[in-house]
Scaffold this motif. Structure first.
Motif, PDB file in Angstrom:
ATOM      1  N   ALA A   6     -38.365  18.923  44.332  1.00 31.74           N
ATOM      2  CA  ALA A   6     -39.344  20.210  43.938  1.00 31.74           C
ATOM      3  C   ALA A   6     -40.235  19.621  42.840  1.00 31.74           C
ATOM      4  CB  ALA A   6     -38.260  21.301  43.223  1.00 31.74           C
ATOM      5  N   ALA A   7     -39.843  18.585  42.058  1.00 24.90           N
ATOM      6  CA  ALA A   7     -41.057  18.102  41.144  1.00 24.90           C
ATOM      7  C   ALA A   7     -41.713  17.310  41.681  1.00 24.90           C
ATOM      8  CB  ALA A   7     -40.108  17.478  39.986  1.00 24.90           C
ATOM      9  N   GLY A   8     -41.677  16.702  43.059  1.00 30.45           N
ATOM     10  CA  GLY A   8     -42.474  15.825  43.631  1.00 30.45           C
ATOM     11  C   GLY A   8     -42.121  14.471  43.668  1.00 30.45           C
ATOM     12  N   SER A   9     -41.011  14.137  43.542  1.00 33.98           N
ATOM     13  CA  SER A   9     -40.440  12.664  43.545  1.00 33.98           C
ATOM     14  C   SER A   9     -40.715  12.172  45.239  1.00 33.98           C
ATOM     15  CB  SER A   9     -39.130  12.724  43.123  1.00 33.98           C
ATOM     16  OG  SER A   9     -38.736  12.729  41.895  1.00 33.98           O
ATOM     17  N   ASP A  10     -40.986  10.824  45.174  1.00 32.35           N
ATOM     18  CA  ASP A  10     -41.415  10.448  46.627  1.00 32.35           C
ATOM     19  C   ASP A  10     -39.922   9.634  47.179  1.00 32.35           C
ATOM     20  OD1 ASP A  10     -44.192  10.854  46.722  1.00 32.35           O
ATOM     21  OD2 ASP A  10     -44.312   9.545  45.042  1.00 32.35           O
ATOM     22  N   TYR A  11     -39.133   9.316  46.201  1.00 30.00           N
ATOM     23  CA  TYR A  11     -37.983   8.942  46.478  1.00 30.00           C
ATOM     24  C   TYR A  11     -36.724   8.761  45.372  1.00 30.00           C
ATOM     25  CZ  TYR A  11     -40.826   5.404  44.203  1.00 30.00           C
ATOM     26  OH  TYR A  11     -41.858   4.697  43.316  1.00 30.00           O
ATOM     27  N   LEU A  12     -35.759   8.361  45.518  1.00 28.72           N
ATOM     28  CA  LEU A  12     -34.522   8.862  44.503  1.00 28.72           C
ATOM     29  C   LEU A  12     -34.287   7.451  43.868  1.00 28.72           C
ATOM     30  CD1 LEU A  12     -32.651  10.681  43.126  1.00 28.72           C
ATOM     31  CD2 LEU A  12     -30.973  10.022  44.986  1.00 28.72           C
ATOM     32  N   LEU A  15     -45.401   1.445  42.306  1.00 19.07           N
ATOM     33  CA  LEU A  15     -44.196   2.133  42.686  1.00 19.07           C
ATOM     34  C   LEU A  15     -43.195   2.342  41.387  1.00 19.07           C
ATOM     35  CD1 LEU A  15     -42.835   0.440  46.049  1.00 19.07           C
ATOM     36  CD2 LEU A  15     -44.683   2.636  45.482  1.00 19.07           C
ATOM     37  N   ASP A  16     -43.295   3.453  41.020  1.00 22.05           N
ATOM     38  CA  ASP A  16     -42.889   3.725  39.489  1.00 22.05           C
ATOM     39  C   ASP A  16     -41.212   4.180  39.907  1.00 22.05           C
ATOM     40  OD1 ASP A  16     -42.437   4.893  36.917  1.00 22.05           O
ATOM     41  OD2 ASP A  16     -42.179   6.809  37.607  1.00 22.05           O
ATOM     42  N   MET A  17     -40.424   3.708  39.003  1.00 23.93           N
ATOM     43  CA  MET A  17     -38.813   3.617  39.299  1.00 23.93           C
ATOM     44  C   MET A  17     -38.329   4.329  38.138  1.00 23.93           C
ATOM     45  SD  MET A  17     -38.238   2.610  41.964  1.00 23.93           S
ATOM     46  CE  MET A  17     -39.149   1.614  43.475  1.00 23.93           C
ATOM     47  N   PHE A  18     -38.929   5.223  37.385  1.00 23.64           N
ATOM     48  CA  PHE A  18     -38.093   6.220  36.523  1.00 23.64           C
ATOM     49  C   PHE A  18     -38.938   6.413  35.335  1.00 23.64           C
ATOM     50  CE2 PHE A  18     -33.709   7.605  34.831  1.00 23.64           C
ATOM     51  CZ  PHE A  18     -34.303   8.369  34.060  1.00 23.64           C
ATOM     52  N   SER A  19     -39.749   7.661  35.502  1.00 24.60           N
ATOM     53  CA  SER A  19     -40.491   8.088  34.416  1.00 24.60           C
ATOM     54  C   SER A  19     -40.526   9.563  34.361  1.00 24.60           C
ATOM     55  CB  SER A  19     -41.926   7.622  34.471  1.00 24.60           C
ATOM     56  OG  SER A  19     -42.301   6.291  34.418  1.00 24.60           O
ATOM     57  N   LEU A  42     -45.052   3.955  53.513  1.00 27.69           N
ATOM     58  CA  LEU A  42     -46.395   4.066  53.186  1.00 27.69           C
ATOM     59  C   LEU A  42     -47.318   3.281  54.346  1.00 27.69           C
ATOM     60  CD1 LEU A  42     -46.458   3.017  49.404  1.00 27.69           C
ATOM     61  CD2 LEU A  42     -46.536   5.272  50.567  1.00 27.69           C
ATOM     62  N   PRO A  43     -47.360   4.111  55.553  1.00 19.88           N
ATOM     63  CA  PRO A  43     -48.046   3.242  56.606  1.00 19.88           C
ATOM     64  C   PRO A  43     -49.574   2.881  56.578  1.00 19.88           C
ATOM     65  CG  PRO A  43     -47.697   5.816  56.947  1.00 19.88           C
ATOM     66  CD  PRO A  43     -47.051   5.344  55.900  1.00 19.88           C
ATOM     67  N   ASP A  44     -50.184   3.388  55.602  1.00 19.85           N
ATOM     68  CA  ASP A  44     -51.784   3.449  55.576  1.00 19.85           C
ATOM     69  C   ASP A  44     -52.093   2.162  54.675  1.00 19.85           C
ATOM     70  OD1 ASP A  44     -50.877   4.548  53.263  1.00 19.85           O
ATOM     71  OD2 ASP A  44     -52.644   5.710  52.776  1.00 19.85           O
ATOM     72  N   ARG A  45     -51.138   1.232  54.385  1.00 19.37           N
ATOM     73  CA  ARG A  45     -51.659   0.049  53.424  1.00 19.37           C
ATOM     74  C   ARG A  45     -50.585  -0.742  53.445  1.00 19.37           C
ATOM     75  NH1 ARG A  45     -51.155   3.546  48.353  1.00 19.37           N
ATOM     76  NH2 ARG A  45     -51.555   5.292  50.077  1.00 19.37           N
ATOM     77  N   ALA A  60     -45.092  -8.137  48.831  1.00 20.67           N
ATOM     78  CA  ALA A  60     -45.830  -7.566  47.825  1.00 20.67           C
ATOM     79  C   ALA A  60     -46.979  -6.763  48.564  1.00 20.67           C
ATOM     80  CB  ALA A  60     -46.640  -8.505  46.868  1.00 20.67           C
ATOM     81  N   THR A  61     -46.807  -6.707  49.903  1.00 18.83           N
ATOM     82  CA  THR A  61     -47.812  -5.872  50.632  1.00 18.83           C
ATOM     83  C   THR A  61     -46.960  -5.225  51.888  1.00 18.83           C
ATOM     84  OG1 THR A  61     -47.982  -7.964  51.953  1.00 18.83           O
ATOM     85  CG2 THR A  61     -49.581  -7.613  50.279  1.00 18.83           C
ATOM     86  N   THR A  62     -46.741  -5.850  52.954  1.00 17.96           N
ATOM     87  CA  THR A  62     -46.177  -5.272  54.278  1.00 17.96           C
ATOM     88  C   THR A  62     -44.695  -4.774  53.766  1.00 17.96           C
ATOM     89  OG1 THR A  62     -45.525  -7.329  54.900  1.00 17.96           O
ATOM     90  CG2 THR A  62     -47.491  -6.265  56.030  1.00 17.96           C
ATOM     91  N   GLU A  63     -43.987  -5.502  53.382  1.00 18.89           N
ATOM     92  CA  GLU A  63     -42.425  -4.802  53.223  1.00 18.89           C
ATOM     93  C   GLU A  63     -42.388  -3.464  52.125  1.00 18.89           C
ATOM     94  OE1 GLU A  63     -40.703  -5.776  55.081  1.00 18.89           O
ATOM     95  OE2 GLU A  63     -40.327  -7.953  55.568  1.00 18.89           O
ATOM     96  N   PRO A  64     -42.822  -3.421  51.005  1.00 20.33           N
ATOM     97  CA  PRO A  64     -42.987  -2.423  50.151  1.00 20.33           C
ATOM     98  C   PRO A  64     -43.424  -1.142  50.802  1.00 20.33           C
ATOM     99  CG  PRO A  64     -44.195  -3.926  49.174  1.00 20.33           C
ATOM    100  CD  PRO A  64     -43.578  -4.707  50.161  1.00 20.33           C
ATOM    101  N   ALA A  65     -44.677  -1.437  51.668  1.00 23.93           N
ATOM    102  CA  ALA A  65     -45.346  -0.240  52.259  1.00 23.93           C
ATOM    103  C   ALA A  65     -44.250   0.159  53.485  1.00 23.93           C
ATOM    104  CB  ALA A  65     -46.589  -0.891  52.963  1.00 23.93           C
ATOM    105  N   ARG A  66     -43.450  -0.643  54.184  1.00 24.96           N
ATOM    106  CA  ARG A  66     -42.538  -0.374  55.047  1.00 24.96           C
ATOM    107  C   ARG A  66     -41.328   0.360  54.626  1.00 24.96           C
ATOM    108  NH1 ARG A  66     -37.992  -1.913  57.028  1.00 24.96           N
ATOM    109  NH2 ARG A  66     -38.227  -3.969  55.451  1.00 24.96           N
ATOM    110  N   VAL A  67     -40.781  -0.222  53.746  1.00 25.97           N
ATOM    111  CA  VAL A  67     -39.467   0.314  53.076  1.00 25.97           C
ATOM    112  C   VAL A  67     -39.880   1.743  52.397  1.00 25.97           C
ATOM    113  CG1 VAL A  67     -37.885   0.167  51.228  1.00 25.97           C
ATOM    114  CG2 VAL A  67     -38.696  -2.045  52.570  1.00 25.97           C
TER     115      VAL A  67
END
Length: 449
Positions: free
Chosen positions: A146-152, A82-86, A346-349, A336-343
């Motif tokens: 519009a640029a495709g960001s998944d979150y802010l 999960l990239d947080m600024f690029s 990302l329901p598929d992983r 490192a698994t369920t919690e970041p997927a939930r937050v």
């Protein structure tokens, strides 16, 4: 249809705990069966775990992309970053690799985060869009979508060294993002910054302060609001002078997949804050312990490629540090698994269950009794495709990553020292010519992003 793979004779951590399962079968990128007895069928490739543990693919909930980062992440069992600024070019390249190649981690990104003109982390990147006031918040968020960001991502609490966003602008950004269904992550570097973003209603706080103790009332507000916290302890310990990077490089279970250059990066330390006494790292762990005791959701992230960290490898150190804060290995693994997927939606992983992506890591030991056993990796599958763990070191991807990282860090260190120290070596907190025109320093705790 591709031939199925079945793991047998395994312990299984499904993302929340150990279950009465010994076998996991997957084909065409998805898990098709989980059972207490062998799920193998004729024609399957059968992997005998010999009592080892199967984990969901790990998710690093805080990185900053450089070329090669997704490839290096995967060889250490990190199947999603999960990239947080690029910048847009880095994100576009990583996304294309994730779509077209099985040998890199999957990528989600905030793209360009919201910060003030000249604010953090402008020293790391070429010019990018910024926000000057609350009136610009709606347009900024719309442009990110519009640029495709998944979150802010919002940068807060770094006052003194660089210009920073005021509270009204942060609140407007959070409202605009939530109106569009985006999760909001806020960078903080002080207790004042934590208070600011919690009041604004963000979803995730990135980093924990080490300069002061988190007030218990604030901790309880975070818990009651359901705000998650990604402490990035592995970067904080290096920034504050602890030898976390050396501990990673010194573990043979990780070192065997580190090239010489990555080992040097892990052991070279961090630049720190010139001329300033650093707070004790132990205070950061104490603050995480308070959050954990209050029931706050914790997310495991490294903030790589900050000095003293390496993509993928350093996430295993982060898990160790989280357990040192008093949480169970199972809770650390969930971070490192369920919690970041939930937050991050990302329901598929993040789980081992029928229908989930076959992002899997097989380790030889039992991380539920010793969290460092996540490092004893036997095999990795990303969407069902086996990973060649030796493909990264000495590859073109490694060389490209190292060149990009060196250029980025050199620019950041030069800017940091130039802004932090005046010509005569005095602090530049209030010198407009040195970028300190926005008031006194608000206890920066780290040089991270």
């Amino acid at each position: 249809m591709a031939a199925a793979t079945t793991i047998v004779n395994a312990k299984v951590f499904d993302g929340t705990g150990s279950r009465d399962l010994t076998s996991v079968r997957f084909t065409d990128g998805l898990i098709t069966e989980c059972s207490a007895a062998s799920a193998a069928r004729a024609g399957d490739e059968v992997i005998d775990a010999r009592g080892g543990t199967v984990l969901p693919g790990l998710i690093d909930a805080h990185v900053h992309l450089v070329p090669g980062a997704p490839a290096q992440s995967l060889i250490f069992g990190v199947t999603t970053v999960l990239d947080m600024f690029s910048t847009p070019d880095l994100v576009a390249g990583a996304r294309e690799q994730a779509r077209s190649r099985p040998d890199v981690a999957d990528v989600r990104s905030s793209g360009v985060g919201a910060t003030a003109p000249g604010g953090h982390p402008s020293m790391m990147y070429a010019p990018f869009p910024t926000v000057t006031d609350a009136a610009q918040a709606d347009r900024f968020v719309a442009d990110r979508i519009a640029a495709g960001s998944d979150y802010l991502k919002i940068v807060s609490g770094t006052g003194g060294l660089w210009p920073w966003l005021d509270s009204e602008t942060i609140e407007a950004l959070v409202t605009a993002a939530h109106d569009r269904g985006l999760v909001v992550v806020a960078h903080v570097s002080s207790t004042a910054g934590v208070e600011e973003v919690v009041s604004a209603g963000v979803d995730v706080v990135a980093h924990v302060p080490a300069s002061t103790e988190l007030d218990q009332a604030l901790v309880e507000r975070i818990a009651e609001a359901g705000i998650a916290v990604g402490p990035t302890l592995v970067t904080i310990e290096n920034t504050l002078g602890a030898a976390g990077g050396a501990a990673v490089a010194g573990d043979p279970r990780l070192a065997e997949m580190l090239g010489d250059a990555s080992t040097r990066r892990l052991t070279s330390g961090a630049p720190g804050w010139p001329g300033r006494e650093m707070p004790p790292y132990s205070r950061a762990e104490d603050n995480v312990r308070r959050l954990a005791d209050a029931g706050v959701t914790l997310l495991a992230g490294t903030d790589a490629p900050n000095p003293g960290t390496v993509f993928g490898a350093s996430l295993h150190r982060e898990l160790e540090l989280l357990v040192r804060c008093g949480i169970s290995p199972a809770r650390a693994l969930a971070a490192a698994t369920t919690e970041p997927a939930r937050v991050f939606g990302l329901p598929d992983r993040g789980h081992i269950a029928v229908g989930q992506r076959a992002d899997l890591v097989l380790v030889s030991g039992d991380p539920l009794t010793d969290i460092t056993e996540t490092r004893a990796i036997e095999r990795i599958w990303r969407a069902g495709t086996a990973c060649d763990r030796r493909a990264f070191v000495a590859s073109a991807a490694e060389a490209e990553q190292l060149d990009a990282f060196d250029a980025q860090v050199a620019n950041a260190v030069a800017t940091l020292r130039g802004r932090y120290l005046g010509i005569d070596g005095n602090y530049a907190f209030n010198r407009p010519d040195l970028g300190g025109a926005h008031g006194p320093l608000r206890d920066p705790d780290s040089a991270d992003e």
